[in-house]
Design a protein around this motif. Sequence first.
Motif, PDB file in Angstrom:
ATOM      1  N   GLN A 140       0.820  -1.202   0.000  1.00  0.00           N
ATOM      2  CA  GLN A 140       0.000   0.000   0.000  1.00  0.00           C
ATOM      3  C   GLN A 140       0.859   1.260   0.000  1.00  0.00           C
ATOM      4  O   GLN A 140       0.360   2.359  -0.273  1.00  0.00           O
ATOM      5  CB  GLN A 140      -0.925   0.005   1.226  1.00  0.00           C
ATOM      6  CG  GLN A 140      -1.986  -1.084   1.236  1.00  0.00           C
ATOM      7  CD  GLN A 140      -2.984  -0.952   0.098  1.00  0.00           C
ATOM      8  OE1 GLN A 140      -3.306   0.155  -0.333  1.00  0.00           O
ATOM      9  NE2 GLN A 140      -3.471  -2.083  -0.405  1.00  0.00           N
TER      10      GLN A 140
ATOM     11  N   LEU B 216      -3.940 -11.575 -12.659  1.00  0.00           N
ATOM     12  CA  LEU B 216      -4.408 -10.358 -11.997  1.00  0.00           C
ATOM     13  C   LEU B 216      -3.641  -9.133 -12.485  1.00  0.00           C
ATOM     14  O   LEU B 216      -4.210  -8.047 -12.637  1.00  0.00           O
ATOM     15  CB  LEU B 216      -4.255 -10.498 -10.477  1.00  0.00           C
ATOM     16  CG  LEU B 216      -5.115 -11.562  -9.788  1.00  0.00           C
ATOM     17  CD1 LEU B 216      -4.765 -11.658  -8.305  1.00  0.00           C
ATOM     18  CD2 LEU B 216      -6.602 -11.234  -9.957  1.00  0.00           C
ATOM     19  N   ALA B 217      -2.338  -9.316 -12.748  1.00  0.00           N
ATOM     20  CA  ALA B 217      -1.514  -8.202 -13.222  1.00  0.00           C
ATOM     21  C   ALA B 217      -1.954  -7.724 -14.604  1.00  0.00           C
ATOM     22  O   ALA B 217      -1.875  -6.525 -14.910  1.00  0.00           O
ATOM     23  CB  ALA B 217      -0.044  -8.601 -13.247  1.00  0.00           C
ATOM     24  N   ASP B 218      -2.422  -8.640 -15.451  1.00  0.00           N
ATOM     25  CA  ASP B 218      -2.905  -8.243 -16.772  1.00  0.00           C
ATOM     26  C   ASP B 218      -4.117  -7.321 -16.665  1.00  0.00           C
ATOM     27  O   ASP B 218      -4.379  -6.500 -17.555  1.00  0.00           O
ATOM     28  CB  ASP B 218      -3.271  -9.479 -17.604  1.00  0.00           C
ATOM     29  CG  ASP B 218      -2.047 -10.176 -18.184  1.00  0.00           C
ATOM     30  OD1 ASP B 218      -0.987  -9.523 -18.295  1.00  0.00           O
ATOM     31  OD2 ASP B 218      -2.150 -11.377 -18.510  1.00  0.00           O
ATOM     32  N   HIS B 219      -4.891  -7.456 -15.572  1.00  0.00           N
ATOM     33  CA  HIS B 219      -6.108  -6.657 -15.413  1.00  0.00           C
ATOM     34  C   HIS B 219      -5.904  -5.440 -14.499  1.00  0.00           C
ATOM     35  O   HIS B 219      -6.460  -4.375 -14.764  1.00  0.00           O
ATOM     36  CB  HIS B 219      -7.229  -7.529 -14.842  1.00  0.00           C
ATOM     37  CG  HIS B 219      -7.732  -8.568 -15.790  1.00  0.00           C
ATOM     38  ND1 HIS B 219      -7.115  -9.788 -15.973  1.00  0.00           N
ATOM     39  CD2 HIS B 219      -8.804  -8.581 -16.644  1.00  0.00           C
ATOM     40  CE1 HIS B 219      -7.767 -10.505 -16.867  1.00  0.00           C
ATOM     41  NE2 HIS B 219      -8.804  -9.790 -17.292  1.00  0.00           N
ATOM     42  N   TRP B 220      -5.122  -5.602 -13.418  1.00  0.00           N
ATOM     43  CA  TRP B 220      -5.000  -4.544 -12.412  1.00  0.00           C
ATOM     44  C   TRP B 220      -3.614  -3.931 -12.340  1.00  0.00           C
ATOM     45  O   TRP B 220      -3.382  -3.018 -11.558  1.00  0.00           O
ATOM     46  CB  TRP B 220      -5.362  -5.090 -11.019  1.00  0.00           C
ATOM     47  CG  TRP B 220      -6.754  -5.607 -10.916  1.00  0.00           C
ATOM     48  CD1 TRP B 220      -7.815  -5.327 -11.734  1.00  0.00           C
ATOM     49  CD2 TRP B 220      -7.250  -6.506  -9.926  1.00  0.00           C
ATOM     50  NE1 TRP B 220      -8.939  -5.989 -11.315  1.00  0.00           N
ATOM     51  CE2 TRP B 220      -8.622  -6.726 -10.207  1.00  0.00           C
ATOM     52  CE3 TRP B 220      -6.689  -7.152  -8.835  1.00  0.00           C
ATOM     53  CZ2 TRP B 220      -9.429  -7.541  -9.438  1.00  0.00           C
ATOM     54  CZ3 TRP B 220      -7.490  -7.973  -8.052  1.00  0.00           C
ATOM     55  CH2 TRP B 220      -8.849  -8.173  -8.353  1.00  0.00           C
ATOM     56  N   GLY B 221      -2.674  -4.450 -13.114  1.00  0.00           N
ATOM     57  CA  GLY B 221      -1.290  -4.041 -12.966  1.00  0.00           C
ATOM     58  C   GLY B 221      -0.612  -4.904 -11.915  1.00  0.00           C
ATOM     59  O   GLY B 221      -1.270  -5.457 -11.016  1.00  0.00           O
TER      60      GLY B 221
ATOM     61  N   GLY C 286      -1.176  -3.837  -8.234  1.00  0.00           N
ATOM     62  CA  GLY C 286      -2.519  -4.176  -7.773  1.00  0.00           C
ATOM     63  C   GLY C 286      -2.650  -5.649  -7.434  1.00  0.00           C
ATOM     64  O   GLY C 286      -3.304  -6.021  -6.447  1.00  0.00           O
ATOM     65  N   ALA C 287      -2.016  -6.495  -8.239  1.00  0.00           N
ATOM     66  CA  ALA C 287      -2.055  -7.930  -7.963  1.00  0.00           C
ATOM     67  C   ALA C 287      -1.350  -8.259  -6.650  1.00  0.00           C
ATOM     68  O   ALA C 287      -1.852  -9.051  -5.837  1.00  0.00           O
ATOM     69  CB  ALA C 287      -1.413  -8.697  -9.108  1.00  0.00           C
TER      70      ALA C 287
ATOM     71  N   THR D 263      -1.160 -14.520 -10.103  1.00  0.00           N
ATOM     72  CA  THR D 263      -0.622 -13.167  -9.980  1.00  0.00           C
ATOM     73  C   THR D 263      -0.447 -12.527 -11.350  1.00  0.00           C
ATOM     74  O   THR D 263      -0.768 -11.345 -11.551  1.00  0.00           O
ATOM     75  CB  THR D 263       0.728 -13.181  -9.241  1.00  0.00           C
ATOM     76  OG1 THR D 263       0.555 -13.806  -7.961  1.00  0.00           O
ATOM     77  CG2 THR D 263       1.254 -11.770  -9.024  1.00  0.00           C
TER      78      THR D 263
ATOM     79  N   ARG E 209      -1.012  -6.455  -4.119  1.00  0.00           N
ATOM     80  CA  ARG E 209      -1.769  -5.977  -2.968  1.00  0.00           C
ATOM     81  C   ARG E 209      -2.824  -6.981  -2.513  1.00  0.00           C
ATOM     82  O   ARG E 209      -3.241  -6.975  -1.358  1.00  0.00           O
ATOM     83  CB  ARG E 209      -2.441  -4.641  -3.313  1.00  0.00           C
ATOM     84  CG  ARG E 209      -1.481  -3.460  -3.391  1.00  0.00           C
ATOM     85  CD  ARG E 209      -2.175  -2.205  -3.890  1.00  0.00           C
ATOM     86  NE  ARG E 209      -1.292  -1.054  -3.822  1.00  0.00           N
ATOM     87  CZ  ARG E 209      -1.555   0.126  -4.367  1.00  0.00           C
ATOM     88  NH1 ARG E 209      -2.703   0.302  -5.046  1.00  0.00           N
ATOM     89  NH2 ARG E 209      -0.701   1.120  -4.241  1.00  0.00           N
ATOM     90  N   VAL E 210      -3.245  -7.843  -3.425  1.00  0.00           N
ATOM     91  CA  VAL E 210      -4.289  -8.820  -3.111  1.00  0.00           C
ATOM     92  C   VAL E 210      -3.709 -10.149  -2.626  1.00  0.00           C
ATOM     93  O   VAL E 210      -4.270 -10.805  -1.735  1.00  0.00           O
ATOM     94  CB  VAL E 210      -5.175  -9.049  -4.353  1.00  0.00           C
ATOM     95  CG1 VAL E 210      -6.180 -10.172  -4.109  1.00  0.00           C
ATOM     96  CG2 VAL E 210      -5.879  -7.765  -4.747  1.00  0.00           C
TER      97      VAL E 210
END
Length: 444
Positions: free
Chosen positions: A326, A390-395, A398-399, A387, A401-402
């Motif tokens: 964060q 998720l990175a393809d969608h959120w960067g 962002g991945a 990961t 962080r989840v």
Amino acid sequence: MGPHTTATKAPETSPVTPAVSRGYAWLVFALSFGLLLSDYMSRQVLNAVFPQLKAEWLLSDSQLGSLSGIVALMVGVLTFPLSLVADRWGRVRSLVIAAVVWSLATLGCAVSAGYDQMLVGRFFVGVGEAAYGSVGIAVVLSVFPVRLRATLSGAFMAGGSFGSVLGVSAGGVIAQAYGWRWAFAAMGAFGLALAVAYRLVVTEKRLGPVPGEHGGRSGARAPLRPQLRRLFSSVSVICAYIGSGAQMFITMALLAWMPSFLNRYYDLATGKAGLAAGGFALISGTGMILCGVVADRLSRRAGIRKWTVAIACSLGSLVLLMTAFQLPAGPPQLTLIAAGTLVVGGTAGPAAAMVARLTPAAIAATAMATLTLANSLLGLAPGPAVTGLLADHWGLLGALRVVPLVALAAGVAFTIGRFSYEKDLRRLGPLTSDQAVTTLEYAP
């Protein structure tokens, strides 16, 4: 209340004396550890060259993640049957064959002409590596006293992190200087050399018989089916599998994507990003060893404390990594990532020790394979791939962080295992992998 006959409060010791000298035991550990380094160097060198492969072959992050995840997937699928074969056919010869297979496959990756050929090469790297971790740790635990289980398990598993350090950092340096193909070639040649050394020094005869391998006086092997049932016969051992796998999801996601994270958000070149990511992998391996030592020391008079150490590591990694990702890029973020990395793999030693405590010694490699199966299918295989997706969608940020939220599942599993452990030991009786541990009386 009156005394009860149980091994619940027994110290983590055993009257079983290893069949080899202390010096030879450490030699076995050193060679087994060296092969584990080669295992992970061959596996993780890919992550160091992600940027070069992405640029040369125009790959997506999902494709890069699949090249990493296919190895762990094959480990997950094949580790159990191959470890069972090793228990029955011979652990040493199985280890040597495995090392030769993954080393030749890594050399094959060096001459890949595109994504499809690289995927095939990585597939066979996974086939070779499938049973090494479980069989290797079974060999190591068989030549040392029981009281060192969490320490040795943590140290042996830390070889994965140390191998990742060497694979990512050395691979990044070699790739930057000579190209990514030479990085794969170096790792493959190193593995072949170690396989030859292991074959010359370690033999089944010198290791001696496995405790509990034969039943009765006839020398015949103990029946297999009843022993296999013990792999899943308690709530606590199942919780050890699940908790360990969940933590490995986070560990592998960090190992796979840290070079790219440093490249993208800290503007580090491939070589420097690989070296820096190697430092984080080194921290992870150090944490495995330290947490294993702590678990063994705390559990000398109460084995249940290993569960407490695992719970603390899970919750600690959750808080530290969630907070770290964060923060904006800078020293505070890197410091918290390092702290989270120190404890995220700390569950490895305690979990392996608990699995060994709750399963028969004659199928120790198979028990460790079951743990590896859980680690692979729940953590190592999906960690990098999910990961990347998720990175393809959120960067990538962002991945990341989840991803630490998975530690919640691990903490819950270890907590359930802790509360079930004493009841499971009373029900299972003394014939776990500490075959000769005598039952002790205690007053609850």
